[in-house]
Design an enzyme around this catalytic site. Sequence first.
Site, PDB file in Angstrom:
ATOM      1  N   TRP A 141       0.876  -1.181   0.000  1.00 16.45           N
ATOM      2  CA  TRP A 141       0.000   0.000   0.000  1.00 16.45           C
ATOM      3  C   TRP A 141       0.911   1.228   0.000  1.00 16.45           C
ATOM      4  CZ3 TRP A 141      -1.781   2.741   4.853  1.00 16.45           C
ATOM      5  CH2 TRP A 141      -2.767   3.688   4.577  1.00 16.45           C
ATOM      6  N   ASP A 223      -1.114  -5.456   9.353  1.00 16.37           N
ATOM      7  CA  ASP A 223      -2.053  -4.437   8.898  1.00 16.37           C
ATOM      8  C   ASP A 223      -3.290  -5.180   8.375  1.00 16.37           C
ATOM      9  OD1 ASP A 223      -3.376  -2.325   7.832  1.00 16.37           O
ATOM     10  OD2 ASP A 223      -1.801  -1.688   6.454  1.00 16.37           O
ATOM     11  N   LYS A 259     -13.461  -0.546   5.396  1.00 11.77           N
ATOM     12  CA  LYS A 259     -14.007  -1.365   4.309  1.00 11.77           C
ATOM     13  C   LYS A 259     -15.090  -2.317   4.817  1.00 11.77           C
ATOM     14  CE  LYS A 259      -9.992   0.064   2.757  1.00 11.77           C
ATOM     15  NZ  LYS A 259      -9.673   1.035   1.781  1.00 11.77           N
TER      16      LYS A 259
HETATM   17  C1  LMR Z   1      -6.707   2.121  -0.779  1.00 12.01           C
HETATM   18  O1  LMR Z   1      -5.677   1.442  -0.788  1.00 12.01           O
HETATM   19  O2  LMR Z   1      -7.243   2.552  -1.816  1.00 12.01           O
HETATM   20  C2  LMR Z   1      -7.385   2.404   0.518  1.00 12.01           C
HETATM   21  O3  LMR Z   1      -6.714   1.787   1.566  1.00 12.01           O
HETATM   22  C3  LMR Z   1      -7.668   3.819   0.757  1.00 12.01           C
HETATM   23  C4  LMR Z   1      -6.469   4.606   1.180  1.00 12.01           C
HETATM   24  O4  LMR Z   1      -6.529   5.256   2.225  1.00 12.01           O
HETATM   25  O5  LMR Z   1      -5.453   4.580   0.477  1.00 12.01           O
END
Ligand code: LMR
Length: 420
Positions: A141, A223, A259
């Site tokens: 992420w 996470d 989510k």
């Molecule tokens: C994403 O990866 O799109 C979500 O977790 C939203 C974010 O805060 O990035």
Amino acid sequence: MRDLSPTSSIFGTIPEAPPDAILGLNTQYRSDPSPNKVNLGVGAYRTADGQPYVLPVVRRVEQALADDPSTTHEYLPQDGLKEFCNLSASLILGAHSPAFADRRSVTVQALSGTGALRVGFTFVARFLSPQTAVYIPKPSWSNHKNVVVQSGLPPAKEYRYFDYGTGAVDINGMVEDLTAAPAGSIVVLHGCAHNPTGADPSHEQWERVLQVVQEGGLVPFFDNAYQGFASGSLEEDAWSVRRFVDAGIDMLVGQSYAKNMGLYGERVGALTVVSSEGGNNEAILSQLKAIIRAMYSNPPKHGAMVAAAILGHAGMFAEWEEELRKMADRIRDMRQKLRGALVKNGTPGNWDHIVNQIGMFSFTGLTAAQVELMKNKYHIYMTSNGRISMAGLTEDTVEYVADAMKDAVVSLKKGVIHNM
Ligand code: LMR
């Protein structure tokens, strides 16, 4: 010497930050006047009509809270709503976790998953060492890197995670890289529904990761932003975390209800610190509270009250699980439809990975240049690493998106799809 004329500001030379890799797309999408635009960027569930979704059980609880004269807007303590923290810890660790029996865990409410990471890493920087090495999967992420640095730690290092050839977890690369990590390093692990790849380790592969973590004296930071979204089962999606807790190691666990309860903007989450031995819980809690007090004083109340009401009531919990299954099913259905449309329109390449991946995203294999073409020519927005938020697709848009993908793949052949 500084120019002290009335027009010169001490803030005048601050450089502009680059737009956020995910949230920046929302801004671009909103200002795009095209009637054909499609937002596949941010991971937020959308209904079959492409609309944001408030779970009916959430709506009912909110209504009841609004109607209840005993609902107040008083401050919560720094660590948040106690009932929510206890229920949240049970949800991820299991109601009969050995961490509870031995009083080895401390849970505080957090501003969703990001807030859990932010408080957790600040705690690490303060009480392990500000030089603690943090390892995140490659890819991960996009915000993980930002949170690590903003917490006062050195830039995160990456461990191999994804095999672009097979579309699965590169378990040998992962184990090799983690074996080389110094003892005491933090290893960020996505508990389930890996973002962005949608590829999770199997139970056997988790066992190998656990072994490296134990032998190398590493500290996992799980996470968990998608519990319930990977398999559709809250229990199954907590397997990895529970396995590591059972093994009796020191670890941190972040949770988000963005989510799985659709509480995105309410910022509801939790951070749990699990120790290998009990006995120091009060001290750990006091330090987490001190960090929170200086950061934002105390967390917001509304979302935590909603989540606690659902988590603590058998009937509403069952209803929530059913809703979760439905959301996971719609995402799976869109995977089938997108793959089907790509096969039907003859897009070169193998698109099986779209149905094999799990969670909210598909890691399509499209390159940054192809993503750019899709945005500029078709007004379809996705992150530059080719990640699609599957819930952003609908029956009405799936063929349009598949045709745009075909154009991108055919016209920008070079380096097209990661050998999948
Ligand atoms: C994403 O990866 O799109 C979500 O977790 C939203 C974010 O805060 O990035």
